[in-house]
Every structure is written in structure tokens, then in C-alpha cells.
Scaffold this motif. Sequence first.
Motif: not given
Length: 296
Positions: A32-47, A49-61
Motif C-alpha cells: 500500500h505504501g508504495l502505491h499511495y505514498g503512505g511512507s514516512v522516514f527519517e535521516g539521522e547522522r552518526v558521529y 558511533g553516537r546518533v545525533f538527536k536520536l530521540t528527536e528523530h524517532t519522535q518525529r518518525l
Amino acid sequence: MSTSALDNRNGVLWLDGEFVPWRDARLHVLTHGLHYGGSVFEGERVYEGRVFKLTEHTQRLHESAWELGYQIPFSLEELNEATLEVVHRQGISNGYVRPVAWRGSEHISVSSRGTSAHVAIAAWEWPHVFSVDAKTRGIRLCTSRWRRPSPESAPVRAKAASLYNICTLARDAADAAGFDDALLLDYRGYVAEATGANLFLVSGETLYTPTADCFLAGITRKAVLDLAGELGIQAIERHILPDELSGFDECFLTGTAYEIQPVRSIDESEYRVGKTTTAVMDAYSETVHSPYSQAT
Ligand SMILES: Cc1ncc(COP(=O)(O)O)c(C=O)c1O
């Protein structure tokens, strides 16, 4: 198939609660997500070995899925833990994380009722969006003919795959015309953002950034506004008209992937990589590399 293609790599990724071999993470074509665009995502950076603002990104997802009308079936804590484990298992010390959620393949009706929600998290090494010297020289943007839609036409607060059609069209046109990226205006004609980053302009020593009322209010944008406060730099959020662009001295983009990316020109308007941009770049770099600033 190229060995660097994203579906042909070694290691594992996380899919719906399990670690699976990278090449086995496949979807059915009637998702369904492929046909009707019901997909959401995040982009996170690792510095380091740590993920910068991980909780903010997960919350936004979570919030992005909610904006599209579904609930991700994993808690913030579960997704944070899975992300860190993916980064660890892939041996990424500096790289990128891509969490993605989508609706499943129960049926192909436009209605989403009865579809399941799925999540995957993948991580890989990814040093820079643009060449290394782009950080010192700045990149060139052109204004796109595509515009960010009104909140009445699209779920503009979500980091939704469907909204990236506009970004891809704008970016492809900019590439074809020999520019590095595109600037998109919004549906009213105000300056909005680039195809994968927010925009800042500098006049004197004051920062200006467009009011994020119809496009993604980036996590990096917020980090830069916070840093500006710490640096004693005044920052103003307001609507900006394209005619004003020639009156600014400096310009830069902010985003998880782009980090702080100086801009050399937008169409005919030229900017220098000046002292305010450099101060923000240095402060951001220090922040993302600091183990103390990673706690969210
Ligand atoms: C369209 C768009 N705007 C802005 C941003 C900046 O958001 P963030 O700083 O949260 O990465 C991104 C990147 O995710 C983006 O794709």
C-alpha cells in the motif's frame, strides 16, 4: 547490479523487530505504501558511533506516521534501542541512519483501513552530500518552478515520502541545469527551503530563516537557532520574499545530511562564506562531535 547499490550490501538491518540479512529486506510490489505514498522516514547522522538527536528523530518518525493516520507499532525506546544496535552491528562510527515506516500489503484499496504498519532501520557509511570543497566554496542554487504546498493540500509537517516527489523533481531540474541544488518557494511565493535542507540568510551579523509554517522545521534548523542563542547571534524567523534574496551577505543550508552547507549563489544573488556562517559551522561541528550534546 552495482555492488554499491543499496539493496546489495553486506550486514544486517532491522525490520519489524528482527535483525535480517541486508539483502533479504524485500517488500511485495503490492505494498500500500508504495502505491499511495503512505511512507514516512527519517535521516539521522552518526558521529563517533553516537546518533545525533536520536530521540528527536524517532519522535518525529512517530509524529509523521500519526499525521498520515497510522501508528508505528514500536515505542520510542524500542526504536532508539534498535537504531543503536543497527549502528553497532554495522560497525558504523560516522555515517547515516535511515528509519522508514510504511503501510503493508493487505489490500490495494485507496482506503488505508485494515493495513498494517511496518518499520525498518538501516545504517551505512555516508560522509558528505556534496564534495568536501563545497564546505569552503559554497554551493549554487537555482529557484525551482515547484513549490511547497499549503497545509490544506498536503500533510506538510510530516517527513512523508509523498512530499519528496516535489523535491526530486526540483533537484533533478537543478542538476540538469548545472546547479547543486534547488530553492523552493512555498504556495504563497515566500522563500521556503532546499530539496533536503532548511535555509538561513545572514545580513550583517543577524540570521534570518523562513517561518516553517508549510515545510519541515528541521531538527538541524532548531539546533542552529539554539546555537545562535548561545553564540549571542540574533536569529529572526520571518517570511522572506524572493526579491529580498539579493540583499543578504551570507547564506547556508541546514539539515542532518547536509549539516551546515554554505551557499555561494541563488540564481543571480551571490553570497560569501563569511564569518557568521563559519561561526555557525564551527559551533555545529563541535556540538555534533561532543559526547555531552548527544543526550536528548
Ligand atoms: C525537505 C527537507 N527540509 C528540511 C530538512 C532538514 O531537516 P533535519 O534538519 O531535521 O534533517 C530535510 C532533511 O531531512 C529535508 O529533507
